[in-house]
Design a protein around this motif. Structure first.
Motif, short mmCIF file in Angstrom:
data_model
loop_
_atom_site.label_atom_id
_atom_site.label_comp_id
_atom_site.label_asym_id
_atom_site.label_seq_id
_atom_site.Cartn_x
_atom_site.Cartn_y
_atom_site.Cartn_z
N ALA A 88 -2.12 6.12 1.49
CA ALA A 88 -1.55 7.44 1.77
C ALA A 88 -0.15 7.11 2.64
O ALA A 88 0.37 7.94 3.26
CB ALA A 88 -2.36 7.98 2.86
N SER A 89 0.42 6.22 2.34
CA SER A 89 1.54 5.44 3.09
C SER A 89 2.73 5.76 2.11
O SER A 89 2.72 5.88 0.85
CB SER A 89 1.56 4.33 3.46
N TYR A 90 4.07 5.78 2.74
CA TYR A 90 5.29 5.60 1.70
C TYR A 90 5.92 4.23 1.59
O TYR A 90 6.14 3.78 2.85
CB TYR A 90 6.29 6.62 2.48
N PRO A 91 5.74 3.77 0.49
CA PRO A 91 5.94 2.17 0.32
C PRO A 91 7.61 1.89 0.84
O PRO A 91 7.93 0.77 1.41
CB PRO A 91 5.91 2.02 -1.07
N GLN A 92 8.65 2.72 0.82
CA GLN A 92 10.01 2.56 1.32
C GLN A 92 9.94 2.49 2.70
O GLN A 92 11.20 2.35 3.25
CB GLN A 92 10.67 3.71 0.53
N LEU A 93 9.14 3.00 3.58
CA LEU A 93 9.30 3.10 4.98
C LEU A 93 8.54 1.86 5.61
O LEU A 93 7.59 1.32 5.15
CB LEU A 93 8.90 4.58 5.39
N SER A 94 8.95 1.94 6.87
CA SER A 94 8.13 0.83 7.76
C SER A 94 6.83 1.50 8.19
O SER A 94 6.57 2.77 7.91
CB SER A 94 8.82 0.43 9.01
N SER A 132 6.07 -4.16 1.20
CA SER A 132 5.82 -5.64 1.43
C SER A 132 4.76 -5.92 1.96
O SER A 132 4.52 -7.09 2.16
CB SER A 132 7.03 -6.49 2.03
N PHE A 133 3.97 -5.10 2.19
CA PHE A 133 2.62 -5.37 3.09
C PHE A 133 1.42 -5.76 1.87
O PHE A 133 1.44 -5.37 0.65
CB PHE A 133 1.99 -4.02 3.58
N SER A 134 0.75 -6.64 2.41
CA SER A 134 -0.53 -6.85 1.65
C SER A 134 -1.37 -5.61 1.45
O SER A 134 -1.37 -4.62 2.33
CB SER A 134 -1.41 -7.99 2.44
N LEU A 135 -2.66 -5.89 0.66
CA LEU A 135 -3.25 -4.56 0.68
C LEU A 135 -4.21 -4.35 1.81
O LEU A 135 -4.31 -3.16 1.94
CB LEU A 135 -4.36 -4.79 -0.79
N GLY A 136 -4.32 -5.21 2.36
CA GLY A 136 -5.22 -5.22 3.70
C GLY A 136 -4.27 -4.54 4.83
O GLY A 136 -4.97 -3.72 5.60
N MET A 137 -3.14 -5.01 4.86
CA MET A 137 -2.03 -4.31 5.67
C MET A 137 -2.08 -2.57 5.20
O MET A 137 -1.91 -1.90 6.52
CB MET A 137 -0.61 -4.95 5.77
N ARG A 138 -1.80 -2.62 4.18
CA ARG A 138 -1.77 -1.12 3.67
C ARG A 138 -2.92 -0.22 4.27
O ARG A 138 -2.93 0.86 4.68
CB ARG A 138 -1.58 -1.20 2.40
N ARG A 139 -4.15 -0.81 3.98
CA ARG A 139 -5.37 -0.14 4.39
C ARG A 139 -5.45 0.17 5.95
O ARG A 139 -5.93 1.11 6.48
CB ARG A 139 -6.59 -0.79 3.91
N ARG A 140 -4.80 -0.93 6.59
CA ARG A 140 -4.89 -0.78 8.14
C ARG A 140 -3.96 0.48 8.43
O ARG A 140 -4.28 1.42 9.25
CB ARG A 140 -4.33 -1.91 8.77
N LEU A 141 -2.83 0.50 7.82
CA LEU A 141 -1.90 1.84 7.92
C LEU A 141 -2.37 3.03 7.56
O LEU A 141 -2.32 4.03 7.99
CB LEU A 141 -0.60 1.50 7.11
N ALA A 144 -4.51 4.24 10.49
CA ALA A 144 -3.50 4.72 11.37
C ALA A 144 -2.96 6.04 11.22
O ALA A 144 -3.15 7.02 11.89
CB ALA A 144 -2.56 3.62 11.56
N ILE A 145 -2.89 6.22 9.91
CA ILE A 145 -2.25 7.63 9.42
C ILE A 145 -3.63 8.55 9.80
O ILE A 145 -3.34 9.72 10.27
CB ILE A 145 -1.72 7.66 8.01
#
Length: 284
Positions: A88-94, A132-141, A144-145
């Motif tokens: 659910a995240s935007y890849p170009q943003l932090s 640049s996040f790993s898959l695990g980091m993306r799932r954490r984000l 958070a969303i």
């Protein structure tokens, strides 16, 4: 008695003549953690998409906290945090900018972003882009969303996918803390049954588009000594592969007891499993 967080009555989804889900009747009691289990193609994602309003049922009704008309469901879904399996995240943003962007879209307070990133273990990612996040980091984000706005319910599709063992434990502890401290109702779809057994209080089992069993974690322990995977296989094989109750036998090197394929309701399936397993010994 309080209203259930969600109620589905006769929910069915068809694509032309192909029925992919239902009819499904279920209630999600407020303040519980539900594990949604099923093989690929069982209908888990379809059920979740209907619950979230992303797909319309071909038949049946959906309620959230008693709301069932279109306007009421829109209001209720604003109190549901959702983690889709596709992210659910935007890849170009932090990570921080992702949360701020969602706050702007949904009219929420941006000041909650740092706290939520800390909750999911992403407080130190700085200006690093999500691409640049790993898959695990993306799932954490993604989690958070979903937590923005302090939702009353979370609907999570494979939330621990890509997480290492430590991360999986941290997310489990976070979900249980949210449930215990905020009474957040949580629905988790996952193929990681051992992890799900350590997280959920209740389980919904889907197969071939049908809800074949509903049971609590205590039921799981009673029927299988906590072996959720074994119990799920017993129920699915008994209902859809052969149908005759039989003695212990070998299937792909594993022992199964099959229950009666003609048991029509989730509770009846559980009773059949109890009968089939009477007096038998299972690994603990």
């Amino acid at each position: 008695m309080s209203l259930p967080a969600a109620r589905l009555a006769g929910v069915t989804k068809r694509y032309h003549s192909n029925v992919v889900l239902g009819p499904v009747d279920l209630e999600l009691e407020a303040g519980r953690i539900y594990g949604l289990i099923g093989e690929n193609g069982a209908g888990k994602s379809t059920l979740i998409r209907i619950l979230m309003g992303l797909s319309k049922p071909s038949a049946g009704t959906v309620e959230l906290w008693g709301e069932r008309d279109a306007a009421g469901l829109r209001r209720a879904r604003a109190s549901v945090g959702y983690v889709p399996d596709t992210g659910a995240s935007y890849p170009q943003l932090s990570a921080t900018d992702n949360l701020k962007a969602r706050c702007l879209e949904w009219g929420l307070d941006q000041r909650q972003a740092p706290h939520l990133l800390d909750m999911v273990g992403l407080a130190d990612t700085g200006k690093k882009k999500v691409r640049s996040f790993s898959l695990g980091m993306r799932r954490r984000l993604d989690l958070a969303i979903a937590l923005l706005g302090n939702p009353r319910m979370l609907v999570l599709d494979e939330p621990t996918n890509g997480l290492d063992p430590l991360g999986t434990v941290e997310i489990r502890q976070l979900l249980r803390r949210l449930n215990e401290e905020r009474a957040t109702t949580i629905l988790i779809s996952s193929h990681n049954l051992s992890e799900l057994h350590q997280t959920a209080t209740d389980f919904l089992m889907l197969s071939h588009g049908r809800l074949i069993a509903e049971m609590s974690a205590l039921d799981i322990d009673k029927l299988s000594g906590g072996n959720l995977e074994e119990l799920y296989m017993d129920i699915v094989l008994g209902r859809f592969r052969g149908g005759e109750r039989r003695a212990q036998g070998q299937t792909h090197g594993m022992e199964y007891l099959q229950c009666d394929a003609h048991a029509e309701t989730p509770s009846a399936v559980v009773r059949e499993v109890e009968t089939a397993r009477g007096g038998s010994h299972y690994a603990r």
